[in-house]
Design an enzyme around this catalytic site. Structure first.
Site, short mmCIF file in Angstrom:
data_model
loop_
_atom_site.label_atom_id
_atom_site.label_comp_id
_atom_site.label_asym_id
_atom_site.label_seq_id
_atom_site.Cartn_x
_atom_site.Cartn_y
_atom_site.Cartn_z
N TYR A 148 -17.81 -4.58 -11.55
CA TYR A 148 -18.60 -4.02 -10.45
C TYR A 148 -19.88 -4.85 -10.25
CZ TYR A 148 -20.62 -0.45 -7.40
OH TYR A 148 -21.14 0.21 -6.31
N PRO B 21 -13.26 -2.50 1.08
CA PRO B 21 -14.69 -2.35 0.77
C PRO B 21 -15.00 -1.54 -0.50
CG PRO B 21 -14.07 -0.98 2.63
CD PRO B 21 -12.88 -1.81 2.32
N HIS C 181 -29.86 -0.71 -8.36
CA HIS C 181 -29.10 0.39 -8.97
C HIS C 181 -28.63 -0.02 -10.36
CE1 HIS C 181 -28.36 3.13 -5.45
NE2 HIS C 181 -29.04 2.14 -4.94
N TYR D 220 -18.88 7.84 -6.08
CA TYR D 220 -17.50 7.53 -5.71
C TYR D 220 -16.66 8.76 -6.06
CZ TYR D 220 -18.65 2.54 -5.26
OH TYR D 220 -19.18 1.33 -4.87
N LYS E 142 -17.27 -6.22 -2.51
CA LYS E 142 -17.34 -7.61 -2.98
C LYS E 142 -17.44 -8.63 -1.84
CE LYS E 142 -17.09 -6.91 -7.34
NZ LYS E 142 -18.45 -6.69 -7.72
C1 PHB Z 1 -22.18 0.25 1.32
O1 PHB Z 1 -23.34 0.55 1.00
O2 PHB Z 1 -21.85 0.03 2.50
C2 PHB Z 1 -21.13 0.17 0.26
C3 PHB Z 1 -21.51 0.24 -1.06
C4 PHB Z 1 -20.55 0.22 -2.05
C5 PHB Z 1 -19.23 0.15 -1.72
C6 PHB Z 1 -18.84 0.06 -0.38
C7 PHB Z 1 -19.79 0.08 0.61
O3 PHB Z 1 -18.29 0.17 -2.70
#
Ligand code: PHB
Ligand code: APR
Length: 391
Positions: free
Chosen positions: A384, A292, A72, A200, A296
């Site tokens: 990030y 989450p 990504h 997000y 990280k």
């Molecule tokens: C996930 O794919 O489980 C995932 C990805 C990004 C995040 C949290 C979880 O910020």
């Protein structure tokens, strides 16, 4: 049985450590309380930073990752009816990779076992002793019998609920804890992702995240009360909530399908310091937990054991102990950097249960400030995509 390093826990931390030690000719045994199928299917977050992927490749564990991961270049933040992309590739020339943690664990188990590194499954560690002498021993139970593993050092890679953190000496220890007044309802869906990049979403009703596991499987999360019962969420209720929190955007639809897994995840930030007591080292979730939101967890586990393996290598190759002494400080800089970022993303995107109209409006202003300037987007992108693996 005697080994140089006794490793408790076959998660990403324990398995990466075993591999790094093996490549340096240092012997270890991994003791894991669960069965192999259990650890290979346990659903967890699935985002790897470039630094983690590089290390996985360098240690010869990246063959399937290279074929199956989803790279990504950016993410999108959605708030106040607006869509904003943070283009990590353009801003800082870095990207992240989606690959389920259980897939990573499968690959790490396979490579370690093929190299002859012992991993004992269904071997529950009950206690350990001797960490302040030169002969620590780990006591574990397997197949109904008690066993003892004598080692030079113990690596506690057994997660937040393990024994290494529980029985870590109290003297000089400081715990930092923050439990959030909300959790995440996570679902796995047989449907293509709504978008090719992660979304997000900030919404007054609560945060929502659209992520994925493969081109055919979506992973979605909804902010819910912390003690929520997942069974209170029917499929209809789930899809209505995702549609509301995503909002209306041209060409963007919630992609629905069969929900194959549903569970509520606790959100907390936690650090214990120091990460070493004499011959016991903590690494990964046994030493720290992040919410989450910034994904990280797996990356911090990998960077801790990278630092730890270097310390073991310096000791076994040159008799040097300075890197043991520096272990806590070397890890904590990165750990606290990730703590701050995960807390910041969480507080910027979630709605507190007692949030006022002012609070919500202020969050939108913060999101506008970050996404509206190159330096704001860069700050987010740098964190990030991940701080350097060793700081
Ligand atoms: C996930 O794919 O489980 C995932 C990805 C990004 C995040 C949290 C979880 O910020
Ligand atoms: N004896 C042996 N093994 C144990 C014991 C015990 N007493 N207690 C726990 N374990 C095992 C768990 O079953 C688990 O497989 O230790 C392992 C710890 O692995 P993880 O929880 O995956 O922790 P870590 O390797 O530090 O990786 C951190 O995991 O929780 C996620 O989001 C987190 O992505 C992050 C990653």
């Amino acid at each position: 049985m005697r080994v140089q390093v006794g490793i408790i826990g076959a998660g990403p931390a324990g398995l990466m450590l075993a591999r790094l030690l093996h490549l340096q000719g240092i012997s270890s045994v991994v003791l894991e309380s669960r069965s192999r199928p259990y650890v290979e299917t346990r659903l967890r977050a699935g985002l790897l930073e470039q630094g983690s992927v590089d290390l996985i490749n360098e240690t010869g564990m990246g063959e399937r990752l290279r074929q199956e991961c989803l790279p990504h270049d950016g993410i999108e933040l959605i708030f106040n009816g607006e869509r904003h992309r943070v283009d990590m590739q353009a801003l800082i020339n870095r990207r992240v990779y989606i690959y389920g943690q259980q897939e990573m664990v499968k690959d790490m188990v396979a490579v370690n076992l093929a190299a002859g590194v012992p991993i004992e499954f269904e071997a529950e560690v009950r206690s350990f002793d001797g960490i302040d002498g030169d002969k620590p021993t780990i006591h574990y139970r397997q197949n109904g019998a008690d066993h003892a593993l004598a080692c030079d050092y113990i690596a506690g890679c057994d997660g937040f609920h393990g024994v290494a953190r529980r029985d870590f000496p109290q003297k000089g220890r400081q715990d930092y804890d923050c439990v959030y007044p909300f959790g995440w309802l996570g679902i796995l869906v047989d449907a293509p992702p709504a978008n090719h990049e992660l979304l997000y979403c900030h919404h007054q009703r609560g945060f929502a995240l659209f992520t994925m596991r493969s081109p055919k499987v979506s992973r979605l999360y909804l902010q819910v009360p912390p003690d929520e019962d997942e069974n209170a969420w029917s499929d209809d209720r789930i899809w209505n909530e995702f549609r509301t929190r995503l909002g209306k955007h041209e060409g963007l639809e919630v992609s629905m399908g069969k929900i194959t897994q549903k569970s509520v995840i606790e959100m907390r930030s936690y650090v214990t310091e120091p990460m070493r007591a004499e011959r016991l080292f903590l690494a990964g979730d046994s030493a720290h937990i992040v919410p989450p939101t910034g994904a990280k967890g797996m990356n911090l586990a990998i960077s801790d054991v990278y630092v730890l393996a270097k310390a073991f290598t310096a000791f076994y190759k040159r008799g040097a102990t300075d890197l043991f002494d520096a272990y806590t400080q070397k890890c904590l800089r990165r750990v606290w950097g990730a703590q701050h970022f995960s807390w910041w993303m969480t507080s910027m995107l979630h709605t507190m249960p007692d949030a006022s109209a002012f609070d919500v409006r202020r969050q939108i202003a913060e999101l506008q400030t970050i996404t509206g300037s190159v330096s704001g987007r860069k700050l987010l992108a740098e964190n990030y995509a991940g701080l350097p693996i060793e700081m």
